[in-house]
Design an enzyme around this catalytic site. Structure first.
Site, mmCIF file in Angstrom:
data_model
loop_
_atom_site.group_PDB
_atom_site.id
_atom_site.type_symbol
_atom_site.label_atom_id
_atom_site.label_comp_id
_atom_site.label_asym_id
_atom_site.label_seq_id
_atom_site.Cartn_x
_atom_site.Cartn_y
_atom_site.Cartn_z
ATOM 1 N N ALA A 58 -5.258 -5.701 6.599
ATOM 2 C CA ALA A 58 -6.474 -4.890 6.713
ATOM 3 C C ALA A 58 -7.270 -5.249 7.966
ATOM 4 O O ALA A 58 -7.804 -4.370 8.641
ATOM 5 C CB ALA A 58 -7.341 -5.075 5.466
ATOM 6 N N THR A 83 0.860 -1.184 0.000
ATOM 7 C CA THR A 83 0.000 0.000 0.000
ATOM 8 C C THR A 83 0.893 1.230 0.000
ATOM 9 O O THR A 83 2.115 1.117 0.105
ATOM 10 C CB THR A 83 -0.920 0.012 1.236
ATOM 11 O OG1 THR A 83 -1.827 1.091 1.133
ATOM 12 C CG2 THR A 83 -0.106 0.182 2.507
#
Length: 268
Positions: free
Chosen positions: A114, A66
């Site tokens: 996540a 990310t």
């Protein structure tokens, strides 16, 4: 009863839940909402067998990437993130919300796993709300980041994957802290976390100033994330920009990196 042990429930009338119609008073039902430490002698050693160096055929290591960044300037904090979620070389989603809204004056970013980021930052939101109710004032950014660091430190070495930035505004002005799953907690003016962070830092370092205007700061954050998505295969989707001000956070923009590519290309 096995269900009682798994769920952490305790009934004063014994384990037979199906004899007679009886109401359970509050003091007869005790439930734990905390994440419990696994029942092993050494959880860290137990989990090592499932890592890359272990003997088990089952591996729980996974690749993830990310790009998230945040920086302080004279008018608050700018938070910029991408929206791509990957599972190894597979793009799982292009629409992940990587800014977690803890409360009106606190934001957290998501990098790593996540599930870990989402769970711990939501738990932090609960703790911050409890602090407000007990003390009749908002929690400071420093205290909120310290709470998160203390909570995850107890699970160090147990496979958590989290690198987050806690951004906010309190009595001392804008605040920015980095917290990871090892319990590390750092304060600085700029942070970038994720697989594309090296590319984002290159843009940030060349354009960052304390006296940036809001428009300049937003443009810098947007360009930094775009360049990271252009070079890092694990980052992409859209660029989400938030601005933390004295009155609370506002979402500034959401731009597709495909559109940004041609926008910057035309300018050059």
């Amino acid at each position: 009863m096995a269900l009682e042990e798994i769920a952490g429930l305790k009934f004063s009338n014994g384990s037979d839940l199906f004899k007679g119609d009886r109401l359970l008073a509050d003091d007869c039902l005790q439930a734990s909402f905390n994440l419990q430490i696994p029942r092993f002698c050494d959880p860290v050693q137990f989990l090592k067998q499932y890592s890359e160096d272990g003997d088990s055929n089952v591996k729980i290591q996974f690749d993830h990437g990310t790009t998230t960044l945040a920086f302080k300037f004279q008018q608050g904090v700018i938070i910029a993130v991408d929206s791509r979620a990957t599972a190894g070389q597979w793009i799982a989603s292009q629409t992940v919300k990587k800014v977690i809204e803890i409360n009106r004056f606190l934001l957290g970013t998501m990098a790593g796993g996540a599930a870990d980021c989402s769970f711990w930052e939501r738990l932090l939101a609960k703790q911050c709300r409890l602090y407000e109710l007990r003390n009749k004032e908002r929690i400071s950014v420093a205290a909120a980041s310290k709470l998160l660091a203390n909570m995850v430190y107890g699970y160090k070495g147990m496979g958590l994957s989290m690198g987050t930035m806690i951004c906010g505004w309190d009595k001392r002005g804008p605040g920015l802290y980095y917290v990871d799953s090892d319990g590390t907690r750092l304060a600085n003016y700029t942070f970038s976390v994720g697989s594309g962070s090296t590319y984002a830092y290159g843009v940030l370092d060349s354009g960052y100033r304390w006296d940036l205007s809001v428009d300049e700061a937003v443009a810098l954050g947007r360009r930094a994330i775009y360049h990271a998505t252009h070079r890092d295969a694990y980052s992409g989707g859209v660029v989400n920009i938030y601005h933390m001000k004295e009155t609370g956070w506002v979402k500034v923009s959401q731009d597709d990196v495909f559109d940004l590519h041609y926008k910057y290309l035309r300018k050059e």
